[in-house]
Design a protein around this motif. Structure first.
Motif, PDB file in Angstrom:
ATOM      1  N   ALA A   1      28.597  28.030  46.000  1.00 35.18           N
ATOM      2  CA  ALA A   1      29.358  28.754  47.056  1.00 35.18           C
ATOM      3  C   ALA A   1      29.527  30.255  46.607  1.00 35.18           C
ATOM      4  N   ALA A   2      29.445  30.559  45.204  1.00 34.19           N
ATOM      5  CA  ALA A   2      30.001  31.892  44.920  1.00 34.19           C
ATOM      6  C   ALA A   2      28.767  32.893  45.311  1.00 34.19           C
ATOM      7  N   PHE A   3      27.576  32.384  45.793  1.00 31.34           N
ATOM      8  CA  PHE A   3      26.443  33.285  46.113  1.00 31.34           C
ATOM      9  C   PHE A   3      26.520  33.477  47.835  1.00 31.34           C
ATOM     10  N   ALA A   4      27.674  33.055  48.229  1.00 34.14           N
ATOM     11  CA  ALA A   4      27.745  33.267  49.782  1.00 34.14           C
ATOM     12  C   ALA A   4      29.246  33.389  50.271  1.00 34.14           C
ATOM     13  N   ASP A   5      29.740  34.375  49.793  1.00 31.61           N
ATOM     14  CA  ASP A   5      31.178  34.694  49.814  1.00 31.61           C
ATOM     15  C   ASP A   5      31.434  36.025  50.007  1.00 31.61           C
ATOM     16  N   PRO A   6      30.836  36.904  51.184  1.00 29.74           N
ATOM     17  CA  PRO A   6      31.048  38.152  51.256  1.00 29.74           C
ATOM     18  C   PRO A   6      32.613  38.759  51.116  1.00 29.74           C
ATOM     19  N   ALA A   7      33.419  37.821  51.766  1.00 30.56           N
ATOM     20  CA  ALA A   7      34.993  38.209  51.629  1.00 30.56           C
ATOM     21  C   ALA A   7      35.372  38.309  50.323  1.00 30.56           C
ATOM     22  N   LYS A   8      34.831  37.512  49.480  1.00 26.95           N
ATOM     23  CA  LYS A   8      35.433  37.745  48.025  1.00 26.95           C
ATOM     24  C   LYS A   8      34.653  38.958  47.437  1.00 26.95           C
ATOM     25  N   GLY A   9      33.430  39.065  47.682  1.00 25.21           N
ATOM     26  CA  GLY A   9      32.644  40.398  47.311  1.00 25.21           C
ATOM     27  C   GLY A   9      33.261  41.663  47.549  1.00 25.21           C
ATOM     28  N   SER A  10      33.776  41.720  48.875  1.00 23.87           N
ATOM     29  CA  SER A  10      34.425  42.870  49.293  1.00 23.87           C
ATOM     30  C   SER A  10      35.829  43.165  48.539  1.00 23.87           C
ATOM     31  N   GLU A  11      36.417  41.901  48.189  1.00 21.62           N
ATOM     32  CA  GLU A  11      38.021  42.059  47.505  1.00 21.62           C
ATOM     33  C   GLU A  11      37.798  42.462  46.273  1.00 21.62           C
ATOM     34  N   LEU A  12      36.562  42.030  45.572  1.00 17.56           N
ATOM     35  CA  LEU A  12      36.262  42.516  44.063  1.00 17.56           C
ATOM     36  C   LEU A  12      35.809  43.634  43.832  1.00 17.56           C
ATOM     37  N   ALA A  13      35.100  44.333  44.921  1.00 19.85           N
ATOM     38  CA  ALA A  13      34.459  45.631  44.989  1.00 19.85           C
ATOM     39  C   ALA A  13      35.692  46.504  45.024  1.00 19.85           C
ATOM     40  N   LYS A  14      36.523  46.175  45.975  1.00 15.42           N
ATOM     41  CA  LYS A  14      37.809  47.228  46.254  1.00 15.42           C
ATOM     42  C   LYS A  14      38.684  47.336  45.127  1.00 15.42           C
ATOM     43  N   SER A  15      38.915  46.253  44.458  1.00 11.45           N
ATOM     44  CA  SER A  15      39.655  46.242  43.233  1.00 11.45           C
ATOM     45  C   SER A  15      38.856  46.943  42.065  1.00 11.45           C
ATOM     46  N   GLN A  16      37.425  47.041  41.966  1.00  6.69           N
ATOM     47  CA  GLN A  16      36.862  47.734  41.112  1.00  6.69           C
ATOM     48  C   GLN A  16      37.020  49.410  41.325  1.00  6.69           C
ATOM     49  N   PHE A  17      36.895  49.534  42.801  1.00  2.55           N
ATOM     50  CA  PHE A  17      37.110  50.907  43.253  1.00  2.55           C
ATOM     51  C   PHE A  17      38.529  51.489  42.801  1.00  2.55           C
ATOM     52  N   SER A  18      39.304  50.687  42.834  1.00  2.00           N
ATOM     53  CA  SER A  18      40.720  51.134  42.750  1.00  2.00           C
ATOM     54  C   SER A  18      41.010  51.638  41.225  1.00  2.00           C
ATOM     55  N   LYS A  19      40.153  51.100  40.455  1.00  2.00           N
ATOM     56  CA  LYS A  19      40.187  51.439  39.126  1.00  2.00           C
ATOM     57  C   LYS A  19      39.356  52.529  38.689  1.00  2.00           C
ATOM     58  N   GLY A  20      38.500  53.165  39.576  1.00  2.00           N
ATOM     59  CA  GLY A  20      37.997  54.247  39.232  1.00  2.00           C
ATOM     60  C   GLY A  20      36.437  54.205  39.106  1.00  2.00           C
ATOM     61  N   VAL A  21      36.063  53.038  39.513  1.00  2.00           N
ATOM     62  CA  VAL A  21      34.540  52.669  39.543  1.00  2.00           C
ATOM     63  C   VAL A  21      33.971  53.443  40.929  1.00  2.00           C
TER      64      VAL A  21
END
Length: 317
Positions: free
Chosen positions: A174-194
């Motif tokens: 199911a980890a390959f079909a969870d765009p909401a979680k993908g967005s959340e993880l990306a936002k977290s990384q962006f908040s750290k300067g990525v």
């Protein structure tokens, strides 16, 4: 000549549960394999899209019982089903993509994803203004770690001081079909300067790309050329020619040259590449292109060695 050449080819494919329109791995088999083969040969590849895990095996068995061969099984999740059904139908040819099934009637096609990921990692490091690049994986398995490890190696090659951030989405398919979680993880990384994220996460990547667009950051696609999904946001894509691999398997069967065993395909074979097209040409300079072409030549010649995570289940950088 293959010992199977006496059998008439009746090509078929069983996608994984993500379906043939996942905009990623399965769709690459459909767009660059099935559709092209149908057009070239004037035949119709029989397709099956399982709706759940049990249907993977059911679909394979149904096709095999009707004499379809070779049957291409898309993805490592098909391994146990292929092993079981190939044993039941020894006269049918099976080709599995992204896994190895050791049977006399199975062709196993695996890719050097670490080589293509090295290239996009180097580009990510060069494009990053902050010196921080990220990776969002799908299911936490050695295959996805292989993408991540190659990416980190490439980033460090281009910038030894780069910082890399890693998140996996989950521990089930199911980890390959969870765009909401993908967005959340990306936002977290962006908040750290990525400011650049490479997603190797199937449909989950759609959430990463949208988050990158919303944040004005870069993302890197995977498997299919995904540059068109968010033009101006997609720095590049690490393309894996799974469709070509499927096509070749059916073509070999038709010509009587299909053979079982393991095929390992990388940069040298033209089976992985970084995508450069009209959608990202304004984001990648001529200097960057020349730099990546040189790295690619050095990997192919052996001058640059890219460690394969799956060789020892660790990432040596």
């Amino acid at each position: 000549m293959s010992s199977f050449s006496v059998f008439a080819a009746k090509p078929a494919v069983v996608y994984d549960t993500a379906g043939k329109f996942d905009k990623s791995f399965n769709e690459a088999v459909f767009q660059n394999g099935v559709k092209v083969f149908n057009a070239d040969k004037g035949v119709t590849v029989r397709e099956f899209e399982p709706q759940n895990e049990a249907q993977r095996e059911q679909g394979l068995r149904r096709l095999a019982s009707r004499g379809f061969t070779p049957i291409v099984a898309v993805g490592f999740n098909m391994s146990s089903a292929v092993e079981k059904v190939a044993t039941e139908y020894p006269d049918i040819q099976f080709t599995i993509i992204d896994s190895v099934v050791d049977k006399p009637n199975v062709q196993s096609i695996v890719f050097k994803e670490h080589e293509g990921s090295f290239l996009v990692g180097a580009l990510a490091a060069r494009a990053s203004a902050t010196g921080k690049v990220g990776f969002v994986g799908g299911m936490d398995i050695p295959l996805i770690r292989k993408f991540e490890c190659g990416y980190r190696q490439g980033a460090h090659y281009a910038n030894p001081n780069v910082e890399t951030f890693l998140n996996m989405t989950g521990s089930t398919p199911a980890a390959f079909a969870d765009p909401a979680k993908g967005s959340e993880l990306a936002k977290s990384q962006f908040s750290k300067g990525v400011d650049v994220i490479y997603a190797a996460a199937g449909g989950t990547g759609m959430g990463v790309y949208q988050a990158a667009k919303d944040a004005g950051k870069f993302a890197i696609g995977v498997d299919s050329n995904q540059n068109h999904l968010q033009p101006g946001t997609m720095l590049t894509s690490m393309v894996k020619k799974v469709g070509v691999a499927a096509y070749n398997s059916w073509d070999q069967a038709e010509k009587g040259t299909w053979t079982p065993g393991v095929k390992v395909l990388g940069l040298k074979e033209g089976a992985v590449e970084w995508a450069y097209d009209d959608y990202n040409k304004d984001l990648v300079s001529a200097e960057d292109r020349a730099y990546l072409e040189q790295i690619q030549a050095d990997i192919v010649s052996g001058k640059v060695a890219v460690h394969d995570y799956m060789s020892n289940n660790s990432c040596d950088i």
